[in-house]
Design a protein around this motif. Structure first.
Motif, PDB file in Angstrom:
ATOM      1  N   GLU A  31       7.907   3.559  -7.423  1.00 52.18           N
ATOM      2  CA  GLU A  31       6.633   4.113  -6.965  1.00 52.18           C
ATOM      3  C   GLU A  31       6.216   5.272  -7.858  1.00 52.18           C
ATOM      4  OE1 GLU A  31       4.934   6.751  -3.222  1.00 52.18           O
ATOM      5  OE2 GLU A  31       6.430   5.189  -2.810  1.00 52.18           O
ATOM      6  N   ILE A  32       4.938   5.280  -8.224  1.00 52.25           N
ATOM      7  CA  ILE A  32       4.353   6.404  -8.950  1.00 52.25           C
ATOM      8  C   ILE A  32       3.262   6.999  -8.078  1.00 52.25           C
ATOM      9  CG2 ILE A  32       3.039   7.146 -10.963  1.00 52.25           C
ATOM     10  CD1 ILE A  32       4.362   4.962 -12.576  1.00 52.25           C
ATOM     11  N   ALA A  33       3.416   8.272  -7.737  1.00 54.55           N
ATOM     12  CA  ALA A  33       2.423   8.964  -6.922  1.00 54.55           C
ATOM     13  C   ALA A  33       1.635   9.906  -7.817  1.00 54.55           C
ATOM     14  CB  ALA A  33       3.103   9.743  -5.800  1.00 54.55           C
ATOM     15  N   LEU A  34       0.326   9.718  -7.869  1.00 51.77           N
ATOM     16  CA  LEU A  34      -0.549  10.595  -8.634  1.00 51.77           C
ATOM     17  C   LEU A  34      -1.174  11.613  -7.695  1.00 51.77           C
ATOM     18  CD1 LEU A  34      -2.520   7.984 -10.805  1.00 51.77           C
ATOM     19  CD2 LEU A  34      -0.296   9.043 -11.277  1.00 51.77           C
ATOM     20  N   GLN A  35      -1.133  12.895  -8.077  1.00 49.39           N
ATOM     21  CA  GLN A  35      -1.763  13.934  -7.273  1.00 49.39           C
ATOM     22  C   GLN A  35      -2.663  14.773  -8.153  1.00 49.39           C
ATOM     23  OE1 GLN A  35      -1.226  17.471  -7.376  1.00 49.39           O
ATOM     24  NE2 GLN A  35      -2.569  17.905  -5.624  1.00 49.39           N
ATOM     25  N   ASP A  36      -3.857  15.066  -7.661  1.00 46.33           N
ATOM     26  CA  ASP A  36      -4.800  15.892  -8.399  1.00 46.33           C
ATOM     27  C   ASP A  36      -5.752  16.537  -7.405  1.00 46.33           C
ATOM     28  OD1 ASP A  36      -5.600  15.799 -11.676  1.00 46.33           O
ATOM     29  OD2 ASP A  36      -7.112  16.629 -10.338  1.00 46.33           O
ATOM     30  N   VAL A  37      -6.264  17.713  -7.765  1.00 50.98           N
ATOM     31  CA  VAL A  37      -7.200  18.395  -6.868  1.00 50.98           C
ATOM     32  C   VAL A  37      -8.618  17.878  -7.043  1.00 50.98           C
ATOM     33  CG1 VAL A  37      -5.808  20.498  -6.765  1.00 50.98           C
ATOM     34  CG2 VAL A  37      -7.578  20.264  -8.537  1.00 50.98           C
ATOM     35  N   ASP A  38      -8.857  17.096  -8.096  1.00 54.27           N
ATOM     36  CA  ASP A  38     -10.184  16.531  -8.353  1.00 54.27           C
ATOM     37  C   ASP A  38     -10.182  15.057  -7.925  1.00 54.27           C
ATOM     38  OD1 ASP A  38     -12.458  15.298  -9.531  1.00 54.27           O
ATOM     39  OD2 ASP A  38     -12.574  16.875 -11.043  1.00 54.27           O
ATOM     40  N   PRO A  39     -10.782  14.739  -6.773  1.00 52.06           N
ATOM     41  CA  PRO A  39     -10.716  13.359  -6.273  1.00 52.06           C
ATOM     42  C   PRO A  39     -11.435  12.355  -7.167  1.00 52.06           C
ATOM     43  CG  PRO A  39     -12.219  14.672  -4.934  1.00 52.06           C
ATOM     44  CD  PRO A  39     -11.509  15.625  -5.832  1.00 52.06           C
ATOM     45  N   ASP A  40     -12.501  12.778  -7.826  1.00 52.58           N
ATOM     46  CA  ASP A  40     -13.239  11.856  -8.684  1.00 52.58           C
ATOM     47  C   ASP A  40     -12.407  11.451  -9.899  1.00 52.58           C
ATOM     48  OD1 ASP A  40     -15.454  11.889  -7.013  1.00 52.58           O
ATOM     49  OD2 ASP A  40     -16.351  13.609  -8.051  1.00 52.58           O
ATOM     50  N   ARG A  41     -11.801  12.430 -10.557  1.00 52.29           N
ATOM     51  CA  ARG A  41     -10.956  12.110 -11.705  1.00 52.29           C
ATOM     52  C   ARG A  41      -9.738  11.292 -11.277  1.00 52.29           C
ATOM     53  NH1 ARG A  41     -10.790  16.705 -16.382  1.00 52.29           N
ATOM     54  NH2 ARG A  41     -13.052  16.938 -16.627  1.00 52.29           N
ATOM     55  N   LEU A  42      -9.187  11.639 -10.134  1.00 47.88           N
ATOM     56  CA  LEU A  42      -8.027  10.912  -9.634  1.00 47.88           C
ATOM     57  C   LEU A  42      -8.379   9.448  -9.388  1.00 47.88           C
ATOM     58  CD1 LEU A  42      -5.084  11.187  -8.651  1.00 47.88           C
ATOM     59  CD2 LEU A  42      -5.998  11.700  -6.378  1.00 47.88           C
ATOM     60  N   ARG A  43      -9.514   9.211  -8.775  1.00 48.60           N
ATOM     61  CA  ARG A  43      -9.949   7.844  -8.502  1.00 48.60           C
ATOM     62  C   ARG A  43     -10.191   7.082  -9.807  1.00 48.60           C
ATOM     63  NH1 ARG A  43     -13.429   9.126  -5.256  1.00 48.60           N
ATOM     64  NH2 ARG A  43     -15.212   9.375  -6.661  1.00 48.60           N
ATOM     65  N   THR A  44     -10.788   7.743 -10.782  1.00 44.77           N
ATOM     66  CA  THR A  44     -11.055   7.094 -12.069  1.00 44.77           C
ATOM     67  C   THR A  44      -9.764   6.681 -12.746  1.00 44.77           C
ATOM     68  OG1 THR A  44     -13.135   8.274 -12.419  1.00 44.77           O
ATOM     69  CG2 THR A  44     -12.004   7.452 -14.373  1.00 44.77           C
ATOM     70  N   ILE A  45      -8.780   7.587 -12.788  1.00 44.14           N
ATOM     71  CA  ILE A  45      -7.514   7.281 -13.457  1.00 44.14           C
ATOM     72  C   ILE A  45      -6.762   6.182 -12.715  1.00 44.14           C
ATOM     73  CG2 ILE A  45      -5.253   8.210 -14.077  1.00 44.14           C
ATOM     74  CD1 ILE A  45      -7.544   9.002 -15.952  1.00 44.14           C
ATOM     75  N   ALA A  46      -6.810   6.207 -11.394  1.00 40.95           N
ATOM     76  CA  ALA A  46      -6.142   5.156 -10.619  1.00 40.95           C
ATOM     77  C   ALA A  46      -6.752   3.794 -10.938  1.00 40.95           C
ATOM     78  CB  ALA A  46      -6.249   5.449  -9.127  1.00 40.95           C
ATOM     79  N   GLU A  47      -8.060   3.742 -11.091  1.00 40.83           N
ATOM     80  CA  GLU A  47      -8.713   2.473 -11.423  1.00 40.83           C
ATOM     81  C   GLU A  47      -8.380   2.034 -12.853  1.00 40.83           C
ATOM     82  OE1 GLU A  47     -12.760   3.412 -10.605  1.00 40.83           O
ATOM     83  OE2 GLU A  47     -12.567   3.071  -8.431  1.00 40.83           O
TER      84      GLU A  47
END
Length: 299
Positions: A31-47
Protein backbone atom coordinates in the motif's frame (compact mmCIF):
# COMPACT_ATOMS: atom_id res chain seq x y z
CA UNK A 1 4.22 -3.24 3.78
CA UNK A 2 2.81 0.28 3.83
CA UNK A 3 4.70 3.28 2.45
CA UNK A 4 3.42 6.76 3.26
CA UNK A 5 4.52 9.72 1.15
CA UNK A 6 4.05 13.11 2.79
CA UNK A 7 3.91 15.82 0.16
CA UNK A 8 2.09 13.24 -1.96
CA UNK A 9 0.78 15.91 -4.32
CA UNK A 10 4.31 16.65 -5.51
CA UNK A 11 4.84 16.33 -9.25
CA UNK A 12 7.77 13.91 -8.82
CA UNK A 13 5.72 11.43 -6.77
CA UNK A 14 4.75 9.32 -9.85
CA UNK A 15 8.47 8.55 -10.29
CA UNK A 16 8.57 7.19 -6.74
CA UNK A 17 5.47 5.11 -7.43
CA UNK A 18 7.03 3.68 -10.58
CA UNK A 19 10.23 2.73 -8.74
CA UNK A 20 8.24 0.97 -6.03
CA UNK A 21 5.74 -0.71 -8.34
CA UNK A 22 8.39 -2.13 -10.67
CA UNK A 23 10.48 -3.49 -7.82
CA UNK A 24 13.42 -1.13 -8.35
CA UNK A 25 13.62 -0.58 -4.59
CA UNK A 26 13.84 -4.29 -3.83
CA UNK A 27 10.90 -3.99 -1.43
CA UNK A 28 7.44 -5.53 -1.67
CA UNK A 29 5.05 -2.65 -0.97
CA UNK A 30 1.37 -3.49 -0.61
CA UNK A 31 0.00 0.00 0.00
CA UNK A 32 1.14 3.52 -0.84
CA UNK A 33 -0.60 6.31 1.04
CA UNK A 34 -0.26 9.81 -0.40
CA UNK A 35 -0.85 12.75 1.94
CA UNK A 36 -0.89 16.42 1.02
CA UNK A 37 -2.51 19.58 2.35
CA UNK A 38 -3.52 20.62 -1.18
CA UNK A 39 -6.49 18.44 -2.22
CA UNK A 40 -6.41 19.56 -5.85
CA UNK A 41 -2.76 18.64 -6.37
CA UNK A 42 -3.27 15.42 -4.46
CA UNK A 43 -6.18 14.44 -6.68
CA UNK A 44 -4.21 15.28 -9.82
CA UNK A 45 -1.21 13.17 -8.80
CA UNK A 46 -3.44 10.26 -7.78
CA UNK A 47 -5.04 10.32 -11.23
CA UNK A 48 -1.63 10.50 -12.93
CA UNK A 49 -0.51 7.47 -10.92
CA UNK A 50 -3.63 5.51 -11.84
CA UNK A 51 -2.85 6.13 -15.50
CA UNK A 52 0.78 5.18 -14.93
CA UNK A 53 -0.23 1.97 -13.20
CA UNK A 54 -2.47 0.98 -16.12
CA UNK A 55 0.38 1.63 -18.54
CA UNK A 56 2.89 -0.34 -16.47
CA UNK A 57 0.49 -3.28 -16.26
CA UNK A 58 -0.17 -3.13 -20.00
CA UNK A 59 3.59 -3.17 -20.64
CA UNK A 60 4.03 -6.15 -18.35
CA UNK A 61 6.37 -4.28 -16.02
CA UNK A 62 4.32 -5.05 -12.91
CA UNK A 63 2.09 -7.94 -11.95
CA UNK A 64 0.91 -6.67 -8.56
CA UNK A 65 0.47 -2.93 -8.16
CA UNK A 66 0.47 -1.43 -4.65
CA UNK A 67 -2.92 -0.23 -3.47
CA UNK A 68 -3.08 3.57 -3.67
CA UNK A 69 -4.74 5.73 -1.02
CA UNK A 70 -4.84 9.54 -1.13
CA UNK A 71 -5.80 11.68 1.84
CA UNK A 72 -5.29 15.15 3.29
CA UNK A 73 -5.33 13.71 6.82
CA UNK A 74 -1.82 13.18 8.24
CA UNK A 75 -2.90 10.75 10.94
CA UNK A 76 -4.80 8.52 8.53
CA UNK A 77 -1.92 8.46 6.09
CA UNK A 78 0.70 7.56 8.68
CA UNK A 79 -1.25 5.07 10.82
CA UNK A 80 0.31 1.59 10.72
CA UNK A 81 2.92 2.71 8.21
CA UNK A 82 6.22 0.88 7.86
CA UNK A 83 8.06 3.67 6.05
CA UNK A 84 7.20 7.37 5.94
CA UNK A 85 8.86 9.40 3.18
CA UNK A 86 8.61 13.06 4.09
CA UNK A 87 9.01 15.53 1.22
CA UNK A 88 6.86 18.46 2.28
CA UNK A 89 7.40 22.09 1.30
CA UNK A 90 5.73 24.33 3.84
CA UNK A 91 4.34 27.36 2.04
CA UNK A 92 4.97 25.85 -1.38
CA UNK A 93 7.20 27.23 -4.10
CA UNK A 94 5.60 30.64 -3.57
CA UNK A 95 7.05 30.93 -0.05
CA UNK A 96 10.41 29.84 -1.39
CA UNK A 97 10.43 32.73 -3.83
CA UNK A 98 9.75 35.13 -0.96
CA UNK A 99 12.71 33.67 0.97
CA UNK A 100 14.91 34.19 -2.07
CA UNK A 101 13.76 37.67 -3.02
CA UNK A 102 13.82 39.13 0.50
CA UNK A 103 17.44 38.02 0.96
CA UNK A 104 18.50 39.22 -2.50
CA UNK A 105 16.81 42.55 -1.85
CA UNK A 106 19.18 42.99 1.09
CA UNK A 107 22.21 42.07 -1.00
CA UNK A 108 22.41 38.62 0.62
CA UNK A 109 22.33 35.10 -0.78
CA UNK A 110 18.80 34.10 -1.73
CA UNK A 111 18.90 30.31 -1.75
CA UNK A 112 16.66 27.52 -0.50
CA UNK A 113 18.86 25.94 2.19
CA UNK A 114 21.79 28.31 2.72
CA UNK A 115 21.90 31.78 4.23
CA UNK A 116 18.87 33.79 5.42
CA UNK A 117 16.56 32.10 2.92
CA UNK A 118 17.47 28.70 4.30
CA UNK A 119 16.96 29.86 7.87
CA UNK A 120 13.54 31.31 7.01
CA UNK A 121 12.59 28.02 5.40
CA UNK A 122 13.78 26.12 8.47
CA UNK A 123 11.80 28.29 10.88
CA UNK A 124 8.67 27.84 8.77
CA UNK A 125 9.17 24.08 8.45
CA UNK A 126 10.28 22.96 11.92
CA UNK A 127 6.84 23.18 13.59
CA UNK A 128 5.34 21.06 10.81
CA UNK A 129 8.22 18.55 10.93
CA UNK A 130 7.85 18.17 14.69
CA UNK A 131 4.09 17.62 14.32
CA UNK A 132 4.82 14.91 11.76
CA UNK A 133 7.34 13.28 14.10
CA UNK A 134 4.95 13.29 17.04
CA UNK A 135 2.16 11.82 14.89
CA UNK A 136 4.44 9.04 13.65
CA UNK A 137 5.54 8.29 17.20
CA UNK A 138 1.91 7.95 18.26
CA UNK A 139 0.27 6.00 15.42
CA UNK A 140 3.22 4.25 13.71
CA UNK A 141 5.93 3.84 16.38
CA UNK A 142 7.73 1.11 14.43
CA UNK A 143 7.96 3.13 11.22
CA UNK A 144 11.17 4.41 9.70
CA UNK A 145 11.01 8.03 8.58
CA UNK A 146 13.06 9.09 5.55
CA UNK A 147 13.33 12.87 5.55
CA UNK A 148 13.79 14.58 2.19
CA UNK A 149 12.45 17.93 3.40
CA UNK A 150 14.90 20.82 3.29
CA UNK A 151 16.82 22.19 5.06
CA UNK A 152 17.48 18.46 5.46
CA UNK A 153 20.04 18.61 8.27
CA UNK A 154 18.12 20.94 10.55
CA UNK A 155 14.79 19.23 9.93
CA UNK A 156 16.18 15.72 10.41
CA UNK A 157 17.93 16.70 13.64
CA UNK A 158 14.70 18.16 15.00
CA UNK A 159 12.72 15.03 14.11
CA UNK A 160 15.39 12.84 15.72
CA UNK A 161 14.62 14.58 18.99
CA UNK A 162 11.22 12.86 18.85
CA UNK A 163 11.92 9.66 16.89
CA UNK A 164 15.55 8.96 17.72
CA UNK A 165 17.42 6.73 15.29
CA UNK A 166 14.26 5.86 13.35
CA UNK A 167 14.53 8.98 11.20
CA UNK A 168 17.14 9.29 8.46
CA UNK A 169 17.88 12.40 6.41
CA UNK A 170 18.78 12.03 2.74
CA UNK A 171 20.02 14.23 -0.09
CA UNK A 172 20.47 13.37 -3.75
CA UNK A 173 23.47 15.61 -4.47
CA UNK A 174 26.21 13.23 -3.19
CA UNK A 175 24.96 10.30 -5.26
CA UNK A 176 24.64 12.61 -8.27
CA UNK A 177 28.33 13.51 -7.98
CA UNK A 178 29.30 9.85 -7.61
CA UNK A 179 27.31 8.88 -10.69
CA UNK A 180 28.88 11.66 -12.78
CA UNK A 181 32.36 10.48 -11.84
CA UNK A 182 31.37 6.88 -12.53
CA UNK A 183 30.25 7.74 -16.05
CA UNK A 184 33.62 9.36 -16.74
CA UNK A 185 35.42 6.25 -15.50
CA UNK A 186 32.95 3.91 -17.24
CA UNK A 187 32.29 2.16 -13.93
CA UNK A 188 29.05 1.78 -11.98
CA UNK A 189 30.34 3.16 -8.70
CA UNK A 190 26.97 2.90 -6.99
CA UNK A 191 26.75 -0.84 -7.67
CA UNK A 192 30.39 -1.39 -6.71
CA UNK A 193 31.31 -2.64 -10.16
CA UNK A 194 34.92 -3.89 -10.48
CA UNK A 195 35.37 -3.65 -6.73
CA UNK A 196 34.65 0.08 -6.80
CA UNK A 197 34.61 1.98 -3.53
CA UNK A 198 34.10 5.69 -2.87
CA UNK A 199 35.07 7.78 0.14
CA UNK A 200 32.58 10.62 0.61
CA UNK A 201 32.83 12.59 3.83
CA UNK A 202 30.79 15.45 5.18
CA UNK A 203 27.50 16.53 6.64
CA UNK A 204 24.41 17.54 4.69
CA UNK A 205 25.44 19.98 1.95
CA UNK A 206 29.01 20.25 3.24
CA UNK A 207 30.67 17.21 1.72
CA UNK A 208 33.59 16.06 -0.40
CA UNK A 209 34.36 13.02 -2.55
CA UNK A 210 37.89 12.17 -1.42
CA UNK A 211 38.71 8.98 -3.28
CA UNK A 212 37.36 6.67 -5.98
CA UNK A 213 38.98 3.24 -5.86
CA UNK A 214 38.54 0.88 -8.79
CA UNK A 215 40.29 -2.52 -8.81
CA UNK A 216 42.48 -1.37 -5.94
CA UNK A 217 43.61 1.92 -7.52
CA UNK A 218 42.46 5.41 -6.53
CA UNK A 219 41.40 7.01 -9.81
CA UNK A 220 40.59 10.44 -8.37
CA UNK A 221 44.13 11.98 -8.61
CA UNK A 222 44.29 11.34 -12.37
CA UNK A 223 40.77 12.69 -12.76
CA UNK A 224 41.66 15.90 -10.94
CA UNK A 225 44.70 16.36 -13.19
CA UNK A 226 42.62 16.06 -16.37
CA UNK A 227 41.17 19.41 -17.54
CA UNK A 228 38.82 17.76 -20.02
CA UNK A 229 37.46 15.40 -17.38
CA UNK A 230 36.86 18.20 -14.89
CA UNK A 231 34.89 20.09 -17.54
CA UNK A 232 32.42 17.19 -17.46
CA UNK A 233 31.89 17.52 -13.70
CA UNK A 234 29.47 20.29 -12.72
CA UNK A 235 30.92 20.66 -9.24
CA UNK A 236 34.44 21.24 -10.60
CA UNK A 237 33.18 23.84 -13.07
CA UNK A 238 31.35 25.70 -10.31
CA UNK A 239 34.12 25.67 -7.72
CA UNK A 240 37.06 25.95 -10.13
CA UNK A 241 39.68 23.46 -11.31
CA UNK A 242 42.51 24.97 -9.26
CA UNK A 243 40.38 24.94 -6.14
CA UNK A 244 39.41 21.26 -6.36
CA UNK A 245 43.00 20.31 -7.16
CA UNK A 246 44.21 22.20 -4.09
CA UNK A 247 41.63 20.34 -2.01
CA UNK A 248 42.48 17.01 -3.59
CA UNK A 249 38.76 16.25 -3.58
CA UNK A 250 35.54 16.94 -5.47
CA UNK A 251 33.09 19.03 -3.42
CA UNK A 252 29.34 18.85 -3.12
CA UNK A 253 27.86 21.45 -5.45
CA UNK A 254 26.49 23.44 -2.51
CA UNK A 255 30.04 24.39 -1.49
CA UNK A 256 29.82 26.93 -4.30
CA UNK A 257 27.48 29.06 -2.20
CA UNK A 258 29.89 29.05 0.74
CA UNK A 259 33.16 29.49 -1.17
CA UNK A 260 32.01 31.92 -3.88
CA UNK A 261 29.08 33.72 -2.24
CA UNK A 262 29.48 37.01 -4.10
CA UNK A 263 29.66 35.22 -7.44
CA UNK A 264 26.59 33.16 -6.53
CA UNK A 265 24.60 36.29 -5.70
CA UNK A 266 25.63 37.89 -8.98
CA UNK A 267 24.56 34.80 -10.95
CA UNK A 268 21.18 34.64 -9.25
CA UNK A 269 20.42 38.34 -9.60
CA UNK A 270 21.60 38.24 -13.21
CA UNK A 271 19.03 35.58 -14.08
CA UNK A 272 15.52 36.38 -15.21
CA UNK A 273 14.07 34.31 -12.38
CA UNK A 274 15.21 32.74 -9.15
CA UNK A 275 15.18 28.96 -8.83
CA UNK A 276 12.00 29.18 -6.78
CA UNK A 277 10.26 31.30 -9.40
CA UNK A 278 11.30 28.86 -12.13
CA UNK A 279 9.95 25.89 -10.18
CA UNK A 280 6.72 27.70 -9.30
CA UNK A 281 6.11 28.32 -13.00
CA UNK A 282 7.13 24.81 -14.04
CA UNK A 283 4.98 23.12 -11.44
CA UNK A 284 2.06 25.46 -12.02
CA UNK A 285 2.11 24.64 -15.74
CA UNK A 286 2.25 20.92 -14.95
CA UNK A 287 -0.81 20.96 -12.69
CA UNK A 288 -2.70 23.19 -15.09
CA UNK A 289 -2.01 20.85 -18.00
CA UNK A 290 -2.82 17.76 -15.93
CA UNK A 291 -6.08 19.31 -14.75
CA UNK A 292 -7.07 20.24 -18.29
CA UNK A 293 -6.33 16.71 -19.49
CA UNK A 294 -8.46 15.24 -16.71
CA UNK A 295 -11.33 17.60 -17.50
CA UNK A 296 -11.17 16.67 -21.20
CA UNK A 297 -11.11 12.97 -20.34
CA UNK A 298 -14.20 13.30 -18.15
CA UNK A 299 -16.16 15.42 -20.65
Amino acid sequence: MKLTILGGGGFRVPLVYEAVATGATGLQVDEIALQDVDPDRLRTIAEVIEGLRAQLEADGRISHAPRLVATTDLRDAVTAGDFVFSAVRVGGAEARTVDERVALGLGLLGQETIGPGGLAYALRTLPVALDIARTVAEVAPAAWVINFTNPAGIVTEAMRGVLGDRVVGICDTPIGLVRRVGRLLDVDLVAGERGAEVDYVGLNHLGWLRSVTVEGTDRLPDLLADDAALEEIEEARLIGKDWVRADGALPNEYLYYYLHTASAIDRITGSATTRGEFLAKQQGDFYLAAGSADAAGNA
